[in-house]
Design an enzyme around this catalytic site. Structure first.
Site, short mmCIF file in Angstrom:
data_model
loop_
_atom_site.label_atom_id
_atom_site.label_comp_id
_atom_site.label_asym_id
_atom_site.label_seq_id
_atom_site.Cartn_x
_atom_site.Cartn_y
_atom_site.Cartn_z
N HIS A 19 -6.27 6.83 8.68
CA HIS A 19 -6.25 8.21 9.20
C HIS A 19 -7.62 8.84 8.95
CE1 HIS A 19 -5.85 9.53 5.06
NE2 HIS A 19 -4.66 8.93 4.92
N HIS A 22 -9.22 8.55 5.33
CA HIS A 22 -9.93 7.30 5.06
C HIS A 22 -11.23 7.26 5.87
CE1 HIS A 22 -5.52 5.85 5.10
NE2 HIS A 22 -5.84 5.97 3.82
N CYS A 127 4.23 7.01 -10.94
CA CYS A 127 4.36 7.41 -9.52
C CYS A 127 3.97 6.21 -8.67
CB CYS A 127 3.51 8.62 -9.18
SG CYS A 127 3.50 8.92 -7.39
N CYS A 130 1.14 6.99 -6.09
CA CYS A 130 -0.25 6.93 -6.60
C CYS A 130 -0.51 5.59 -7.26
CB CYS A 130 -0.51 7.96 -7.69
SG CYS A 130 -0.31 9.66 -7.24
N CYS A 144 5.66 13.81 -9.36
CA CYS A 144 4.25 13.86 -8.98
C CYS A 144 4.08 14.79 -7.78
CB CYS A 144 3.77 12.44 -8.63
SG CYS A 144 2.24 12.43 -7.70
N HIS A 147 3.37 13.21 -4.12
CA HIS A 147 4.28 12.33 -3.38
C HIS A 147 5.72 12.83 -3.46
CE1 HIS A 147 0.74 9.67 -3.95
NE2 HIS A 147 1.04 9.34 -2.72
N LYS A 292 -1.72 20.26 4.09
CA LYS A 292 -1.99 18.91 3.63
C LYS A 292 -1.65 17.96 4.77
CE LYS A 292 -0.60 15.96 0.32
NZ LYS A 292 0.38 15.40 -0.57
N LYS A 295 2.60 12.40 6.64
CA LYS A 295 3.43 11.78 7.67
C LYS A 295 4.62 12.68 7.97
CE LYS A 295 2.46 7.08 6.49
NZ LYS A 295 2.92 6.04 5.58
N1 MSP Z 1 -6.22 1.99 -3.18
C1 MSP Z 1 -6.68 3.16 -3.80
C2 MSP Z 1 -8.16 3.12 -4.06
C3 MSP Z 1 -8.63 1.97 -4.90
S1 MSP Z 1 -10.35 1.94 -5.06
C4 MSP Z 1 -10.67 0.82 -6.20
C5 MSP Z 1 -6.38 4.36 -2.91
N2 MSP Z 1 -6.22 4.10 -1.60
S2 MSP Z 1 -5.89 5.21 -0.47
O1 MSP Z 1 -5.54 4.45 0.71
O2 MSP Z 1 -4.94 6.14 -0.93
O3 MSP Z 1 -7.24 5.91 -0.14
C6 MSP Z 1 -7.68 6.97 -0.90
C7 MSP Z 1 -8.99 7.49 -0.35
O4 MSP Z 1 -8.89 7.82 1.04
C8 MSP Z 1 -9.45 8.79 -0.98
O5 MSP Z 1 -10.05 8.61 -2.25
C9 MSP Z 1 -10.40 9.30 0.05
O6 MSP Z 1 -11.57 8.56 0.01
C10 MSP Z 1 -9.64 8.99 1.33
N3 MSP Z 1 -8.71 10.05 1.68
C11 MSP Z 1 -7.34 9.96 1.79
N4 MSP Z 1 -6.85 11.14 2.22
C12 MSP Z 1 -7.86 12.02 2.39
C13 MSP Z 1 -7.98 13.32 2.94
N5 MSP Z 1 -6.94 14.03 3.32
N6 MSP Z 1 -9.22 13.82 3.07
C14 MSP Z 1 -10.34 13.12 2.76
N7 MSP Z 1 -10.28 11.90 2.25
C15 MSP Z 1 -9.06 11.38 1.89
O7 MSP Z 1 -6.35 5.46 -3.41
#
Ligand code: MSP
Length: 468
Positions: A19, A22, A127, A130, A144, A147, A292, A295
């Site tokens: 999304h 990421h 959680c 997370c 948490c 979530h 926020k 989904k």
């Molecule tokens: N798998 C772990 C990270 C391990 S790194 C060794 C994780 N994955 S995640 O799929 O949840 O991705 C988290 C990351 O996605 C966030 O730290 C950020 O970089 C990005 N984002 C996820 N949602 C976001 C927003 N709503 N806005 C901006 N970036 C965000 O955590």
């Protein structure tokens, strides 16, 4: 010797679909990677997927697949998504790669050999969303806050623990004297937390089969975060024929995983006697029209939606312009359209097509070796992407638009030297704008460069069609 630059994104949980959250981290890392290549440095840019742990195992069961088959099915979604938005990563790491697994076991064995692992009972909350252990104070109304309530479970399990507390004085010293945490707000947040006292944490899990086995205790698997963080290091070990890129120059991440990256990861490396990464930059979050992104609210925006609407470079531009560098950034499709039309269709796009058309056939006078503005490079390095783009508009694009309006070359005779002069000047400013914006919009900037080359040529197609 060529300067090296190694930049990483978090590895994303494989059970999600890509999304714009990421995407914003990945595009920002891509902009940095491209900028540093442009500066002549040798760059290694790493992204990938986080594939172990309870959450992934549960999703696989729901889909009726073995965890590995499930991961193999989903990983291409991320790979494709990044290809579609022109991400120039040098490698895509998957934590189920056997070469990564070997490095994880080796590194954690070092931690064990250093006497930093001990067996104890974990009693508390976990959680699954997370993939993280929680204390009472982390919870809001018993669960948490990030979530749904059912993701928080009470746990009592026998684990291997990592002596995190042992490294607190060293970490404080390092952050105070040779800081690696950016921006400043995050540095002070972490310092305060470290000074308030830190508990040791679980290094392994029992009853989570979908993980990397603990070499000294086969009844346990490593807690997924210990496995995941090591990706940044492991990729620099197992990729052959590459320069040694460790330590990383920059880990880019979102605010919810600040602690893992600035405390746990650093302590693991101290324990294993491996150099620490030079810098971590933690950005904030995208909010969608004040809410926020989730989904259940149905407001998730995918990178595909953005590239369908704005093409690849338009999407990359909008992400950079709205990048949540220090504060959360409120975005939405309507505002994206407004910004696209204002900046790209009406301003930059219009300027380029006017100059290309009016100046057709005019010999353009090139600056022989254009240099990136120091201030601009600094802004990008500090992830002030919006300001960096603002700098380019101010210095080159707005200036040219003003000159055109002032001189109105379309009113001058074709052989009037003033007309040629102003068009050459604008062409050069546009060329410099494109040179600076290249890491943000690579294809468009190449197109601009080629139409201003040697002799100004009209554009074959408009750059940024207005969007309704
Ligand atoms: N798998 C772990 C990270 C391990 S790194 C060794 C994780 N994955 S995640 O799929 O949840 O991705 C988290 C990351 O996605 C966030 O730290 C950020 O970089 C990005 N984002 C996820 N949602 C976001 C927003 N709503 N806005 C901006 N970036 C965000 O955590």
């Amino acid at each position: 010797m060529t300067k090296k630059f190694y930049v990483t994104t978090p590895i994303y949980y494989i059970n999600d679909i890509p999304h714009i959250g990421h995407t914003c981290t990945t595009v920002a890392a891509d902009i940095l990677a491209r900028l540093h290549r442009q500066l002549g440095e040798e760059v290694f840019f790493l992204t990938g997927t986080d594939e172990h742990g309870q959450k992934v195992a549960e999703c696989a069961v729901k889909e009726g697949l073995e965890p590995q088959a499930y991961c193999d099915k989903i990983a291409p979604t991320f790979i494709e998504a990044w290809k579609n938005i022109n991400i120039s990563n040098d490698f895509f790491i998957r934590t189920t790669d056997s070469r990564h697994i070997a490095v994880v076991q080796e590194l954690l064995q070092k931690i064990y050999d250093a006497g930093d692992a001990y067996k104890a009972k974990y009693e508390g909350y976990y959680c699954i969303g997370c993939e993280s252990f929680k204390t009472e104070t982390d919870l809001v109304e018993g669960h948490c806050p990030l979530h749904p309530p059912e993701k928080t479970v009470k746990k009592s399990e026998e684990n291997w623990f990592f002596k995190l507390s042992k490294y607190v004085p060293q970490l404080i010293e390092k952050i105070e004297n040779d800081n690696y945490i950016f921006p400043e707000g995050k540095r002070s947040e972490i310092l305060a937390k470290l000074k308030a006292g830190v508990n040791d944490i679980s290094l392994s899990r029992e009853n989570v089969e979908w993980g990397i086995p603990v070499p000294w205790d086969k009844s346990q698997t490593f807690y997924v975060w210990f496995d995941a963080l090591i990706n940044y290091y492991s990729a620099t070990r197992f990729l052959e024929g590459k320069a040694d890129f460790w330590p990383a120059d920059l880990h880019l991440l979102g605010k919810e995983i600040l602690w893992f990256h600035t405390v746990i990861w650093q302590a693991m490396l101290l324990s294993a006697n491996i150099a620490l990464p030079k810098k971590t930059f933690t950005h904030s979050f995208y909010m969608i029209d004040g809410q926020k992104m989730s989904k259940s609210l149905g407001n998730v925006i995918s990178p595909k939606q953005l590239t369908d609407l704005f093409e690849v470079d338009g999407a990359r531009y909008l992400i950079a312009r709205s990048f949540p560098s220090e504060n959360d950034s409120d975005v939405g499709i309507v505002r994206f359209k407004e910004k696209y039309n204002a900046d790209l269709a009406n301003n930059l796009g219009n300027l380029v097509s006017r100059v290309a058309k009016l100046g057709a056939g005019i010999k353009s006078i090139k600056i022989s070796e254009p240099k990136l503005g120091e201030e601009y490079v600094k802004l990008i390095d500090n992830l002030k992407l919006d300001e960096a783009i603002g700098w380019v508009f101010e210095n080159y694009i707005d200036k040219s638009n003003n000159r055109l309006n002032e001189i109105a070359p379309w009113k001058l005779a074709a052989d009037d030297p003033k007309r040629t002069e102003v068009l050459q000047e604008c062409a050069n400013n546009i060329r410099l704008a494109a040179f600076h914006l290249y890491p943000i919009m690579p294809d468009t900037c190449e197109k601009i460069e080629s139409c201003l080359n040697e002799e100004i040529k009209p554009l074959e197609t408009g750059l940024f069609p207005r969007i309704k």
